[in-house]
Design a protein around this motif. Structure first.
Motif, short mmCIF file in Angstrom:
data_model
loop_
_atom_site.label_atom_id
_atom_site.label_comp_id
_atom_site.label_asym_id
_atom_site.label_seq_id
_atom_site.Cartn_x
_atom_site.Cartn_y
_atom_site.Cartn_z
N GLN A 53 0.83 -1.20 0.00
CA GLN A 53 0.00 0.00 0.00
C GLN A 53 0.87 1.26 0.00
OE1 GLN A 53 -3.44 0.15 -0.42
NE2 GLN A 53 -2.82 2.25 -0.88
N SER A 54 1.96 1.26 0.75
CA SER A 54 2.82 2.45 0.77
C SER A 54 3.48 2.67 -0.61
CB SER A 54 3.88 2.37 1.86
OG SER A 54 4.81 1.35 1.60
N GLU A 55 3.80 1.60 -1.29
CA GLU A 55 4.35 1.72 -2.65
C GLU A 55 3.28 2.24 -3.61
OE1 GLU A 55 7.77 -1.74 -2.44
OE2 GLU A 55 5.73 -2.30 -2.99
N LEU A 56 2.07 1.73 -3.48
CA LEU A 56 0.97 2.20 -4.33
C LEU A 56 0.72 3.69 -4.11
CD1 LEU A 56 -1.47 -0.83 -3.99
CD2 LEU A 56 -0.27 -0.10 -6.07
N ASP A 57 0.78 4.14 -2.87
CA ASP A 57 0.59 5.56 -2.57
C ASP A 57 1.68 6.40 -3.22
OD1 ASP A 57 -1.62 4.87 -1.04
OD2 ASP A 57 -0.56 5.00 0.88
N LEU A 58 2.92 5.95 -3.13
CA LEU A 58 4.04 6.67 -3.75
C LEU A 58 3.87 6.74 -5.27
CD1 LEU A 58 6.90 7.95 -3.28
CD2 LEU A 58 7.81 5.65 -3.71
N ILE A 59 3.49 5.63 -5.86
CA ILE A 59 3.32 5.53 -7.31
C ILE A 59 2.17 6.42 -7.78
CG2 ILE A 59 2.58 3.94 -9.14
CD1 ILE A 59 4.15 1.77 -7.41
N ALA A 65 1.00 8.26 -16.57
CA ALA A 65 0.95 6.80 -16.49
C ALA A 65 2.32 6.17 -16.67
CB ALA A 65 -0.03 6.26 -17.53
N HIS A 66 3.12 6.69 -17.61
CA HIS A 66 4.43 6.08 -17.83
C HIS A 66 5.35 6.29 -16.62
CE1 HIS A 66 5.11 10.19 -19.40
NE2 HIS A 66 6.36 10.02 -19.02
N ASN A 67 5.22 7.41 -15.92
CA ASN A 67 6.01 7.62 -14.72
C ASN A 67 5.54 6.72 -13.57
OD1 ASN A 67 7.88 9.48 -15.69
ND2 ASN A 67 6.48 11.19 -15.33
N GLN A 68 4.25 6.50 -13.48
CA GLN A 68 3.73 5.59 -12.46
C GLN A 68 4.27 4.18 -12.69
OE1 GLN A 68 -0.52 6.02 -12.94
NE2 GLN A 68 -0.64 7.65 -11.42
N LEU A 69 4.18 3.72 -13.92
CA LEU A 69 4.64 2.37 -14.23
C LEU A 69 6.16 2.26 -14.12
CD1 LEU A 69 3.95 -0.48 -14.97
CD2 LEU A 69 3.75 0.23 -17.37
N GLY A 70 6.87 3.27 -14.57
CA GLY A 70 8.33 3.26 -14.46
C GLY A 70 8.79 3.20 -13.01
N LEU A 71 8.19 4.02 -12.17
CA LEU A 71 8.55 4.02 -10.75
C LEU A 71 8.18 2.67 -10.12
CD1 LEU A 71 9.56 5.28 -8.14
CD2 LEU A 71 7.31 6.37 -7.89
N ALA A 72 7.03 2.13 -10.47
CA ALA A 72 6.61 0.84 -9.93
C ALA A 72 7.61 -0.25 -10.29
CB ALA A 72 5.21 0.48 -10.44
N VAL A 99 2.90 -5.80 -13.06
CA VAL A 99 3.01 -4.55 -12.31
C VAL A 99 1.97 -3.55 -12.80
CG1 VAL A 99 4.53 -2.60 -11.79
CG2 VAL A 99 5.44 -4.93 -11.75
N ALA A 100 1.81 -3.42 -14.11
CA ALA A 100 0.86 -2.46 -14.68
C ALA A 100 -0.57 -2.74 -14.23
CB ALA A 100 0.94 -2.50 -16.20
N GLU A 101 -0.92 -4.01 -14.15
CA GLU A 101 -2.27 -4.38 -13.73
C GLU A 101 -2.56 -3.91 -12.31
OE1 GLU A 101 -4.08 -8.62 -12.79
OE2 GLU A 101 -3.80 -8.32 -14.96
N GLN A 102 -1.57 -3.96 -11.44
CA GLN A 102 -1.76 -3.55 -10.05
C GLN A 102 -2.04 -2.06 -9.90
OE1 GLN A 102 1.06 -5.37 -7.11
NE2 GLN A 102 2.02 -6.07 -9.01
N ILE A 103 -1.53 -1.27 -10.83
CA ILE A 103 -1.72 0.19 -10.72
C ILE A 103 -2.71 0.70 -11.76
CG2 ILE A 103 0.50 0.59 -9.62
CD1 ILE A 103 1.60 1.48 -12.34
N ASP A 104 -3.36 -0.23 -12.45
CA ASP A 104 -4.39 0.10 -13.43
C ASP A 104 -3.88 1.04 -14.53
OD1 ASP A 104 -6.95 -0.26 -14.46
OD2 ASP A 104 -7.73 1.52 -13.46
N VAL A 105 -2.72 0.67 -15.08
CA VAL A 105 -2.10 1.42 -16.16
C VAL A 105 -1.82 0.43 -17.29
CG1 VAL A 105 0.05 2.60 -16.83
CG2 VAL A 105 -1.05 3.16 -14.67
N ALA A 106 -1.98 0.85 -18.52
CA ALA A 106 -1.67 -0.01 -19.66
C ALA A 106 -0.17 -0.26 -19.71
CB ALA A 106 -2.12 0.65 -20.95
N SER A 107 0.21 -1.51 -19.91
CA SER A 107 1.64 -1.84 -19.95
C SER A 107 2.36 -1.10 -21.07
CB SER A 107 1.84 -3.35 -20.08
OG SER A 107 1.25 -3.84 -21.27
#
Length: 162
Positions: A53-59, A65-72, A99-107
């Motif tokens: 959860q703390s990683e999801l909050d940071l992301i 979207a590309h920065n969210q996925l890159g950081l994840a 990883v993309a599926e967990q943050i709801d971002v297209a790979s």
């Protein structure tokens, strides 16, 4: 750089057995891959690449979207393998999709991530800080050598490095 190598959407730029300056590393490609390669099997992904959860909050604090996925991806690689996403590394599609599926971002958003090298560096440092880690420096050499010698001494199943 168009973010692709031989049509691969998760390519980031150079050869994964070279360091960031293009100098050869100590490991041959097959050894590097066996020791430090990003996983693609489902069991490893579930065990080591499920975001907290703390990683999801940071992301989610990132707007693109590309920065969210890159950081994840950076967080996952750092947490599991102790390293960041290398400039040239081609990530397994299964890892990126997991990883993309967990943050709801297209790979496919990851294609944009490598266009700004500064983002990759900043996110690697952000991942280090978030995980409570720091970059190794010359003062860590003695401790690393002692740990390596102890690990090598504990087994007779070592592999040659070069």
């Amino acid at each position: 750089m168009d973010g692709q190598r031989h049509g691969h959407p998760y390519y980031s730029g150079a050869d994964p057995v070279e360091d960031m300056d293009g100098a050869a590393t100590l490991l041959k490609a097959d050894r590097w891959s066996a020791l430090l390669g990003a996983p693609e099997d489902e069991e490893t992904l579930i065990r080591h690449y499920t975001l907290s959860q703390s990683e999801l909050d940071l992301i989610q604090a990132k707007t693109a979207a590309h920065n969210q996925l890159g950081l994840a991806v950076q967080l996952c690689l750092m947490r599991h393998l102790g390293r960041s996403w290398r400039h040239a590394e081609i990530l397994p599609p299964a890892l990126v999709e997991f990883v993309a599926e967990q943050i709801d971002v297209a790979s496919a958003a990851l294609v944009e991530y490598g266009r700004r090298e500064q983002n990759r560096r900043e996110h690697a440092l952000e991942a280090l800080r978030h995980l409570g880690l720091r970059q190794a420096d010359k003062h860590d050499l003695r401790t690393a050598l002692i740990a390596a010698i102890a690990a090598a001494d504990a087994t007779d199943h070592g592999l040659p490095i070069a």
